[in-house]
Design an enzyme around this catalytic site. Structure first.
Site, PDB file in Angstrom:
ATOM      1  N   LYS A   1      40.658  86.650 118.706  1.00 15.87           N
ATOM      2  CA  LYS A   1      42.059  86.966 118.352  1.00 15.87           C
ATOM      3  C   LYS A   1      42.311  86.658 116.880  1.00 15.87           C
ATOM      4  O   LYS A   1      42.869  87.457 116.141  1.00 15.87           O
ATOM      5  CB  LYS A   1      43.006  86.136 119.208  1.00 15.87           C
ATOM      6  CG  LYS A   1      44.451  86.137 118.740  1.00 15.87           C
ATOM      7  CD  LYS A   1      45.362  85.298 119.602  1.00 15.87           C
ATOM      8  CE  LYS A   1      45.355  83.840 119.304  1.00 15.87           C
ATOM      9  NZ  LYS A   1      46.167  83.406 118.167  1.00 15.87           N
TER      10      LYS A   1
ATOM     11  N   ARG B 125      55.292  75.479 110.697  1.00 11.78           N
ATOM     12  CA  ARG B 125      54.233  76.372 110.220  1.00 11.78           C
ATOM     13  C   ARG B 125      54.594  76.890 108.827  1.00 11.78           C
ATOM     14  O   ARG B 125      54.954  78.025 108.651  1.00 11.78           O
ATOM     15  CB  ARG B 125      54.029  77.516 111.217  1.00 11.78           C
ATOM     16  CG  ARG B 125      53.813  77.089 112.659  1.00 11.78           C
ATOM     17  CD  ARG B 125      52.506  76.345 112.921  1.00 11.78           C
ATOM     18  NE  ARG B 125      51.327  77.149 112.735  1.00 11.78           N
ATOM     19  CZ  ARG B 125      50.793  77.926 113.677  1.00 11.78           C
ATOM     20  NH1 ARG B 125      51.367  78.018 114.839  1.00 11.78           N
ATOM     21  NH2 ARG B 125      49.714  78.624 113.443  1.00 11.78           N
TER      22      ARG B 125
ATOM     23  N   ASP C 130      41.822  74.034 117.715  1.00 10.07           N
ATOM     24  CA  ASP C 130      42.112  74.943 118.835  1.00 10.07           C
ATOM     25  C   ASP C 130      41.335  74.605 120.102  1.00 10.07           C
ATOM     26  O   ASP C 130      41.569  75.221 121.139  1.00 10.07           O
ATOM     27  CB  ASP C 130      41.844  76.405 118.438  1.00 10.07           C
ATOM     28  CG  ASP C 130      42.859  76.893 117.420  1.00 10.07           C
ATOM     29  OD1 ASP C 130      42.622  77.923 116.787  1.00 10.07           O
ATOM     30  OD2 ASP C 130      43.887  76.208 117.239  1.00 10.07           O
TER      31      ASP C 130
HETATM   32  C1  EPZ Z   1      45.298  79.626 112.090  1.00  8.10           C
HETATM   33  O1  EPZ Z   1      46.676  79.361 111.950  1.00  8.10           O
HETATM   34  C2  EPZ Z   1      45.111  80.007 113.549  1.00  8.10           C
HETATM   35  N1  EPZ Z   1      45.927  81.197 113.846  1.00  8.10           N
HETATM   36  C3  EPZ Z   1      45.525  78.845 114.445  1.00  8.10           C
HETATM   37  O2  EPZ Z   1      45.236  79.230 115.785  1.00  8.10           O
HETATM   38  C4  EPZ Z   1      44.671  77.633 114.090  1.00  8.10           C
HETATM   39  O3  EPZ Z   1      45.079  76.539 114.895  1.00  8.10           O
HETATM   40  C5  EPZ Z   1      44.857  77.301 112.603  1.00  8.10           C
HETATM   41  O4  EPZ Z   1      44.517  78.457 111.814  1.00  8.10           O
HETATM   42  C6  EPZ Z   1      43.984  76.143 112.162  1.00  8.10           C
HETATM   43  O5  EPZ Z   1      42.644  76.452 112.417  1.00  8.10           O
HETATM   44  C7  EPZ Z   1      45.512  82.394 113.394  1.00  8.10           C
HETATM   45  O6  EPZ Z   1      44.496  82.519 112.751  1.00  8.10           O
HETATM   46  C8  EPZ Z   1      46.377  83.563 113.760  1.00  8.10           C
HETATM   47  P1  EPZ Z   1      46.676  77.067 108.747  1.00  8.10           P
HETATM   48  P2  EPZ Z   1      47.308  79.178 110.472  1.00  8.10           P
HETATM   49  O7  EPZ Z   1      47.431  77.840 107.740  1.00  8.10           O
HETATM   50  O8  EPZ Z   1      46.581  80.008 109.499  1.00  8.10           O
HETATM   51  C9  EPZ Z   1      49.364  73.624 106.974  1.00  8.10           C
HETATM   52  C10 EPZ Z   1      45.678  79.564 118.060  1.00  8.10           C
HETATM   53  O9  EPZ Z   1      45.886  78.772 118.988  1.00  8.10           O
HETATM   54  N2  EPZ Z   1      49.830  74.655 106.036  1.00  8.10           N
HETATM   55  O10 EPZ Z   1      45.188  76.980 108.634  1.00  8.10           O
HETATM   56  O11 EPZ Z   1      48.763  79.351 110.591  1.00  8.10           O
HETATM   57  C11 EPZ Z   1      49.773  73.913 108.412  1.00  8.10           C
HETATM   58  O12 EPZ Z   1      51.071  73.406 108.662  1.00  8.10           O
HETATM   59  C12 EPZ Z   1      46.337  79.343 116.715  1.00  8.10           C
HETATM   60  O13 EPZ Z   1      44.925  80.568 118.143  1.00  8.10           O
HETATM   61  C13 EPZ Z   1      50.675  74.276 104.994  1.00  8.10           C
HETATM   62  O14 EPZ Z   1      51.030  73.119 104.837  1.00  8.10           O
HETATM   63  O15 EPZ Z   1      46.984  77.655 110.187  1.00  8.10           O
HETATM   64  C14 EPZ Z   1      48.705  73.199 109.212  1.00  8.10           C
HETATM   65  O16 EPZ Z   1      49.053  71.839 109.316  1.00  8.10           O
HETATM   66  C15 EPZ Z   1      47.259  78.138 116.722  1.00  8.10           C
HETATM   67  N3  EPZ Z   1      51.106  75.241 104.134  1.00  8.10           N
HETATM   68  C16 EPZ Z   1      47.456  73.352 108.347  1.00  8.10           C
HETATM   69  O17 EPZ Z   1      47.929  73.634 107.014  1.00  8.10           O
HETATM   70  C17 EPZ Z   1      50.729  76.552 104.250  1.00  8.10           C
HETATM   71  O18 EPZ Z   1      51.140  77.384 103.408  1.00  8.10           O
HETATM   72  C18 EPZ Z   1      46.529  74.454 108.775  1.00  8.10           C
HETATM   73  O19 EPZ Z   1      47.311  75.623 108.866  1.00  8.10           O
HETATM   74  C19 EPZ Z   1      49.875  76.905 105.322  1.00  8.10           C
HETATM   75  C20 EPZ Z   1      49.426  75.949 106.201  1.00  8.10           C
END
Ligand code: EPZ
Length: 434
Positions: free
Chosen positions: A22, A121, A309
């Site tokens: 996904k 998020r 995850d």
């Molecule tokens: C991706 O989300 C995945 N979703 C998530 O999977 C996964 O848990 C996550 O990466 C971490 O591996 C998709 O790919 C669609 P991040 P994403 O940006 O990209 C912080 C599932 O269950 N952050 O890597 O949204 C954020 O708050 C889902 O399939 C900032 O601070 O995650 C988090 O604490 C859930 N500022 C960390 O970084 C930003 O601009 C990682 O977030 C962006 C993120």
């Protein structure tokens, strides 16, 4: 709404296959906006999130066809640059539209994504990256407005307080591939799903160096062509199946499980003493024996660290592994919605800040009605039901349908007693009390 009724403690036997990933498929769908030529995406999982992304592309003007359940043909000849709030707010991954719209249209208007139960998020790193490419970024009335008329290559450090950002990296790479000049991204995410997106972009004619590392160098090109691309299998789904087998009496072959994508999980399962063997490049066999494992401590980290995850699913396994385990969430510190539900089934877990302190028991969990809350927490509850005594009723399984294709059907293929029923079939309180 549907519920899953799971009658636990059934031995599992046979082969189960992970579908397409996904979290690779969603940005890959967004990347089809980068060209007016046709892109054929194969091995796309048949999930509500993927169908929703297809609707979003259509709403932007792309022609979207489904010649087969897991194959999509997408042609974004003429597209708009505004992604509407009423659609974007329903799925956070819609934020991945930003990068391709900036690259193709030199402007974008995308609604800010909502938060969700696993925590805030934010997208500050996404916006910082676009600004470093010379884009004018403004957040107003719940929308992000990006003007990229004067965009150019830039040098971006994309790391945040929780490490790299997966969709932030995806967005920035998709913006940079058609932005004139050289872009360098430090502290890029290197999850297999990001690598898969980069491979698709390369097949469209993009120029990207450092794929698979935390440092990417991109040379912008004038235009990109169409492609036919097969999405990688879902390591998170495969990992969930490995854990299901680890907590039941089982002899299960998991296909679509690439060991190199699961190194951190396999390392912990080996430490716990699980009997598993890597049978081929994408197949792993597990011989599970309840209560036979040793407790392990886990800290979730960006790839190649332990994936957040599969944190909830590991909590389930450790709750039935005698001894003390500590599981700490460094990515989403509040991602413990599964814990109160596991406690309803008899798990002894205390949350201390960003850690779950788990006193694993040798006795199995007991089946109960439980409530799904987010995608991976729901999977953790299904796994708990497979290992528990008696019946477990998992409610709000629409969360599951977002990320697990035909999960009940696949588990029945292993001999599990799992039924998808209307929630009216759930026993009323007085029945269960009797
Ligand atoms: C991706 O989300 C995945 N979703 C998530 O999977 C996964 O848990 C996550 O990466 C971490 O591996 C998709 O790919 C669609 P991040 P994403 O940006 O990209 C912080 C599932 O269950 N952050 O890597 O949204 C954020 O708050 C889902 O399939 C900032 O601070 O995650 C988090 O604490 C859930 N500022 C960390 O970084 C930003 O601009 C990682 O977030 C962006 C993120």
């Amino acid at each position: 709404m549907d519920v899953l009724r799971i009658t636990g403690s059934q031995p599992l036997e046979g082969t189960i296959t992970a579908s397409g990933a996904k979290n690779a498929c969603l940005p890959i769908f967004a990347a089809t906006l980068l060209t007016g030529e046709t892109c054929v995406i194969e091995n796309a999982p048949d999930l509500s999130d993927v169908r929703f992304m297809g609707k979003l592309l259509e709403a932007l003007g792309a022609e979207v066809e489904r010649p087969a359940p897991n194959t999509w043909r997408i042609t974004a000849k003429e597209i708009a640059h505004r992604a509407p709030y009423d659609l974007v707010r329903k799925m956070r991954a819609s934020v991945c539209l930003l990068g391709p719209l900036v690259a193709r249209m030199k402007q974008a208007e995308v609604s800010l994504p909502g938060g969700c139960v696993i925590g805030p998020r934010p997208i500050d790193l996404h916006l910082k990256g676009l600004s470093k490419l010379g884009c004018e970024v403004e957040v107003k009335n719940g929308y992000v407005f990006v003007d990229a008329k004067n965009a150019h290559g830039g040098h971006v450090f994309l790391g945040g307080r929780h490490g790299s950002t997966v969709t932030g990296t995806a967005n920035l790479v998709m913006a940079a591939v058609m932005t004139p000049g050289i872009t360098r991204i430090e502290s890029a995410a290197c999850e297999p799903e990001v690598v898969d997106l980069c491979k698709m972009l390369l097949s469209m004619g993009a120029k990207i160096d450092g794929v698979g590392s935390h440092a990417l160098t991109i040379e912008g090109v004038e235009r990109l062509g169409g492609t036919t691309f097969r999405v990688i299998n879902d390591r998170i789904e495969a990992g969930s199946f490995l854990l299901a087998a680890a907590m039941t009496e089982s002899n299960v072959r998991v296909e679509g499980a690439e060991a190199e994508h699961l190194a951190a999980l396999l390392d912990k399962l080996e430490e716990a003493g699980l009997d598993y063997s890597i049978e081929s490049a994408d197949a792993i066999r597990v011989r599970g024996k309840p209560g036979s494992l040793k407790p392990v401590d886990i800290i979730t980290l960006p790839h190649p660290g332990y994936p957040t995850d599969v944190q909830a699913q590991m909590c389930t396994l450790m709750s039935m592994t005698p001894g003390l385990s500590i599981i700490t969430e460094r990515i989403y510190p509040n991602r413990f919605m599964h814990v109160p539900e596991l406690q309803r089934m008899g798990a002894d877990i205390a949350i201390e800040g960003a850690s779950a302190i788990i006193k694993g028991k040798s006795s199995p969990l007991s089946g109960a009605p439980v409530m799904a809350s987010d995608l991976r927490a729901s999977a953790a509850l299904v796994l708990a039901g497979l290992a528990a005594t008696g019946d477990t009723w998992v409610q709000r399984i629409y969360h599951l349908d977002r990320g697990y294709e035909k999960l009940d059907e696949k588990l029945r293929g292993l001999g599990a007693k799992v039924e998808r029923l209307p929630d009216s079939e759930m026993p009323k309180d007085e029945d269960t009390a009797a």
